[in-house]
Design a protein around this motif. Structure first.
Motif, short mmCIF file in Angstrom:
data_model
loop_
_atom_site.label_atom_id
_atom_site.label_comp_id
_atom_site.label_asym_id
_atom_site.label_seq_id
_atom_site.Cartn_x
_atom_site.Cartn_y
_atom_site.Cartn_z
N HIS A 61 -116.54 14.26 -49.07
CA HIS A 61 -116.76 12.86 -49.40
C HIS A 61 -117.92 12.78 -50.39
O HIS A 61 -118.83 13.61 -50.36
N ASP A 70 -109.21 9.09 -52.35
CA ASP A 70 -109.72 9.38 -51.01
C ASP A 70 -108.99 10.62 -50.49
O ASP A 70 -107.88 10.52 -49.97
N ARG A 87 -115.19 8.64 -54.97
CA ARG A 87 -114.92 8.62 -53.52
C ARG A 87 -114.91 10.04 -52.95
O ARG A 87 -115.32 10.24 -51.81
#
Length: 382
Positions: free
Chosen positions: A26, A182, A70
């Motif tokens: 992340h 993501d 992201r």
């Protein structure tokens, strides 16, 4: 294509493109990196690397550089050497160039493959996912690639502050792809340095004030590459014959035993003329010949004057009086940093010749820094 399969396909493609390590994190997975960077800068341990401070707000986190990011795809290419990087330590007539710089410029090789992987990802994921964006980075950009690589599971930052991998030791070139996708993150790396202090004790200049901290101002890689001025006298003797970078802390890492040179990217095979260059040959280079010899090499970026400075320090440490003539010629070099190093090297190699040159040039020298260099070298031969 289901997105939960994309990560596996991404890693397979990365391997196809020559990356031996690929992991996902992340964008906010390394929150302490910015804090450690700010403290390092506050302590002044970045030396002359002013750009580190000027762009710290970009470097502190991926979002500081690109707010929309992201996920971070961290990638590594192996440059594990075939031979022991420390084997030339006692070969005074030759210069030692850091393993990573003996071949082509890794920035070009890694970035080219990062772009190829980015194009693949855009085409592969673009068929099934909403529009997204991505950016690719090598270490010329303000990216904290080592903490991010650790967060993505490629390894961990060892006590020498470089990334260590169970499979590839300390020999990884790192790159990163930032994306607005993501992606499913990998587990972070686990530090397994334990009580080992091999990298700490191997450092010739005591550049590690404590484990996991580096004072760049004392690091031979910094002094021979990033530092533009004269090399401080306290470090000149211990630099030995290192003329570009230093591999000592990396080379002694026990995890290197798993880093097979056969797995290193073929693009990084060393150029024969850069494995053990003769000091006399380097000292003879002018700007044009320097550019020709080091074309396509990361060494080209430091410029001829720094490389000659470094080589003069190595010459002074060599004990090889056959280099005296080559050194003396550089007493008249236009670059003050070269003249400073030539004065020191001549004092080391031939005190009598040093005295002759000092007397002959005393009345004509007007540069205060060079006058001081003569005086300081004079104390060494008194």
């Amino acid at each position: 294509m289901a997105q939960d399969k994309l990560e596996h396909r991404l890693k397979a493609k990365a391997a196809e493109l020559g990356f031996v390590a690929c992991g996902i994190a992340h964008a906010g997975a390394a929150p302490r990196a910015g804090e450690r960077l700010r403290q390092w800068l506050a302590d002044g341990r970045h030396g002359d690397m002013i750009w580190m401070e000027e762009r710290k707000h970009h470097r502190e986190s991926p979002a500081g550089l690109w707010p929309e990011v992201r996920s971070v795809i961290a990638l590594g290419m192996s440059y594990a050497p075939k031979d022991d990087p420390l084997r030339l330590a006692d070969e005074g007539g030759v210069g030692r160039i850091s393993v990573y710089a003996q071949g082509p410029d890794y920035h070009d090789v890694v970035k080219r493959q990062l772009k190829a992987l980015g194009r693949w990802l855009a085409a592969e994921a673009g068929r099934d996912l909403p529009p997204f964006d991505l950016k690719v980075f090598v270490d010329t950009a303000p990216v904290m690639e080592k903490p991010l690589a650790e967060a993505a599971g490629l390894g961990w930052q060892g006590k020498h502050t470089n990334l260590v991998s169970r499979e590839h030791g300390s020999w990884l070139f790192l790159g990163a792809i930032y994306t607005t996708l993501d992606l499913e993150p990998d587990e972070g790396g686990i530090n397994t340095c334990g009580s080992c202090d091999a990298c700490q004790t191997a450092c010739p200049t005591d550049a590690f004030p404590r484990p996991y901290q580096l004072d760049a101002r004392r690091c031979i890689s910094y002094l021979t590459i990033e530092h533009a001025g004269p090399i401080p006298h306290e470090f000149r003797a211990v630099i030995g014959n290192r003329i570009y970078g230093c591999d000592d802390c990396l080379a002694v890492c026990p995890w290197n035993k798993f880093a097979a040179a056969a797995n290193a990217n073929l693009a990084f095979h060393p150029r024969a003329e850069l494995v053990a260059p003769e000091l006399a040959d380097i000292l003879a280079l002018d700007d044009a010949s320097f550019r020709q010899v080091f074309a396509g090499s990361p060494i080209k970026r430091i410029g001829r004057d720094r490389m000659i400075r470094n080589t003069l320090i190595a010459a002074g440490n060599s004990g090889d009086r056959a280099l005296v003539t080559s050194v003396a010629v550089l007493l008249d070099d236009p670059a003050p940093v070269v003249r400073d190093a030539a004065i020191w090297a001549l004092a080391q190699l031939d005190p009598a010749r040093f005295r002759e040159e000092q007397i002959r040039r005393a009345a004509g020298e007007i540069d205060p820094a060079i006058i001081a260099a003569w005086r300081q070298a004079d104390t060494m031969v008194a």
